[in-house]
Design a protein around this motif. Sequence first.
Motif, PDB file in Angstrom:
ATOM      1  N   THR A  96       0.451  -0.110   1.911  1.00 17.58           N
ATOM      2  CA  THR A  96       1.541  -0.417   3.225  1.00 17.58           C
ATOM      3  C   THR A  96       2.621   0.457   2.130  1.00 17.58           C
ATOM      4  N   ARG A  97       2.891  -0.196   1.848  1.00 13.32           N
ATOM      5  CA  ARG A  97       4.375   0.108   1.014  1.00 13.32           C
ATOM      6  C   ARG A  97       4.946   0.952   0.805  1.00 13.32           C
ATOM      7  N   SER A  98       4.269   1.776  -0.124  1.00 12.35           N
ATOM      8  CA  SER A  98       4.038   3.076  -1.021  1.00 12.35           C
ATOM      9  C   SER A  98       4.206   4.213   0.431  1.00 12.35           C
ATOM     10  N   ARG A  99       3.575   3.800   0.986  1.00 12.97           N
ATOM     11  CA  ARG A  99       3.304   4.685   2.436  1.00 12.97           C
ATOM     12  C   ARG A  99       4.918   4.933   2.980  1.00 12.97           C
ATOM     13  N   VAL A 100       5.339   3.494   3.211  1.00  8.69           N
ATOM     14  CA  VAL A 100       6.494   4.082   3.366  1.00  8.69           C
ATOM     15  C   VAL A 100       7.569   4.220   2.801  1.00  8.69           C
ATOM     16  N   GLU A 101       7.689   3.971   0.783  1.00 11.18           N
ATOM     17  CA  GLU A 101       8.697   3.891   0.184  1.00 11.18           C
ATOM     18  C   GLU A 101       8.377   5.971   0.252  1.00 11.18           C
ATOM     19  N   GLU A 102       7.248   6.739   0.431  1.00  8.27           N
ATOM     20  CA  GLU A 102       7.691   7.905   0.880  1.00  8.27           C
ATOM     21  C   GLU A 102       8.367   8.100   1.569  1.00  8.27           C
ATOM     22  N   ALA A 103       8.166   8.008   2.695  1.00  9.16           N
ATOM     23  CA  ALA A 103       8.939   8.222   4.218  1.00  9.16           C
ATOM     24  C   ALA A 103       9.853   8.248   3.904  1.00  9.16           C
TER      25      ALA A 103
END
Lengths: 332, 332
Positions: free
Chosen positions: B34-41
């Motif tokens: 989740t974190r990396s998805r958010v960071e990418e966004a």
Amino acid sequence: MVTVGIKDVARRAGVSPGTVSNVLNRPERVAAATRSRVEEAIRELGFVRNGSASTLRAGQSRAVGLVVLDVGNPFFVEVARGVEDVVSDRDHAVILCNSGESPEKEARNLRVLAEQRVRGVLITPAGDDTSDLLRLREHGVAVVFVDHSASGDVCSVAVDDVAGGELAVRHLIEKGARRLAFVSGPKAIRQCSDRRRGALRALETSDLLPGDLTDIVVPEMNAHGGQLAARTLLDEGLPDAVFCANDLLALGVLRVLLQAGVRVPEDVALIGYDDIEFSSAAAVPLSSIRQPTYQLGKIATELLLDECDDPAGHAHQQIMFQPELVVRESSG
Amino acid sequence: MVTVGIKDVARRAGVSPGTVSNVLNRPERVAAATRSRVEEAIRELGFVRNGSASTLRAGQSRAVGLVVLDVGNPFFVEVARGVEDVVSDRDHAVILCNSGESPEKEARNLRVLAEQRVRGVLITPAGDDTSDLLRLREHGVAVVFVDHSASGDVCSVAVDDVAGGELAVRHLIEKGARRLAFVSGPKAIRQCSDRRRGALRALETSDLLPGDLTDIVVPEMNAHGGQLAARTLLDEGLPDAVFCANDLLALGVLRVLLQAGVRVPEDVALIGYDDIEFSSAAAVPLSSIRQPTYQLGKIATELLLDECDDPAGHAHQQIMFQPELVVRESSG
DNA sequence: GGTCCCGGTTGACACGTTTTAATGAGTTCG
DNA sequence: CGAACTCATTAAAACGTGTCAACCGGGACC
């Protein structure tokens, strides 16, 4: 830990919170009697407005950012004074940031300023990549370049560094120098490359060749960098004259040369740039190129705030000052 | 003008705003995927967190204020470097304010800092009225005094100015001075009065009398003030030695004396205070009293942030450094 | 006397984030 | 196999101010 808010003031003064807000932001819209009642309540309760809430709601703060290459350099301190004076006149605050000539640190500073939602940013860029700045502007933050000329779509206030470099070196040549050295920080710093171009231009208009100018590049544009440069000069053979890209470098050079028994200006003539206050008090008073430093900060800030106050009716300006030669003993 | 908020990021990453906030503030609580998805966004959208909203909700900002007497003084620049380094290590920002030795400007600065809801304030007070500061503390803002010792209920980091003054004047006396002058800024500035007390103490331990020390008080503790003082000295008759409350004053004094044909140290010995970088490069390298300047800023900041992070378990400390005599030509 | 207007004031909502309690999906244990 | 827990996530309620439409009372005008 007491927290008194706008509504505590309102209750105390017997008005609505909206009125208190009006007293704070558009005092002219509220009747004199009400206003003074509110002001008294504010005083009695020791209310201080919460800047965060205010900024959040209003969408913009009452602060501008100032990003300089080196807070330790009296040149920028003088610029900062000009900024400070204007900004506090207009009831704003200034957040002072130091990039230390490093693009990474500059980027970090800009992120902080962006988070703070400053109204605008005054900046002397550390590199030539201004894409961060342009992104900032798209977020509604005005930008003015200081000591850095820009193209048409952004304001800038600068001093003609090419002319300054030419002034310095022509002076040295007139004093009889045939072999010259130019001491500067990284080429990526525009001030350095421009002053160098000016130096070369002075060579062209004389009988000297570009090869007669030796480049000494040091990592930092301060006294320490100057000491480094002087040691290089001592190792590689002294020129007739040294032109330093700023006074801090020149002071560092001067110090090492004198320690090594080199006479200034008899053996080596020396000139700096910026004409900081200490230059005239140096062991050998330093020739330099004077810039309207305080004005730089003052005018840049006025441009910035004008743009903030009326973004639509604002015409971007690029202002260019002319530098001035100051001759003292180090080249006299 | 694009404004992308936390909820745009949330939508993009297919999570709730709360999760985005967690990624920002407590990354360890959210699953790696989740974190990396958010960071990418965040990266894709170019999101920058709104500091005002964050501060408002969290009740405190990630900034500290630094209020100094004179940003133009290299002493404070060096202190600021120490502050900056610690503060940016801990991912905070520093708001630099200049009081120009004026209590009114100081009060204005403190109001701005209070509005910004800074976590704490590092300050070298301009006067001896610290009631504003105490009021700040009641509002939950930590305070640390810099270069100013305090009583038990507040942290302070200082250098023993009495000892420094004594060091300086004893040295001058040992060099044979019988008639002395002390050049300083307003008595209300504690640094001035303490260094003067030290000077008097040095007289006591010698065979000189308090009357052998002439006081010259100038309005500003910079080079300009020093020039003023020197003119007074020239008018009223030169002493054997001059002790200046800081190096800027000393540089100003030196300049005017040399211009007037006075030889330093032969006719008049001279010593300053702070040992700023320029002192050693002066026309006559300046004797001075060295202080651990960078350390001052660094340790003050550490105390401040410790207090902020754990107000309950924090024990106030008063740290006092000892200064050091540096002898150069101006008194050698 | 009714209408219009105007200066002064109000109330409620919105700004973008953090935080808390609640929810849900697994996982372990009795 | 259900209960008790854990871990990750969510929904909604704040934080304190600015803004804007609405409101109110009183005078001016016709």
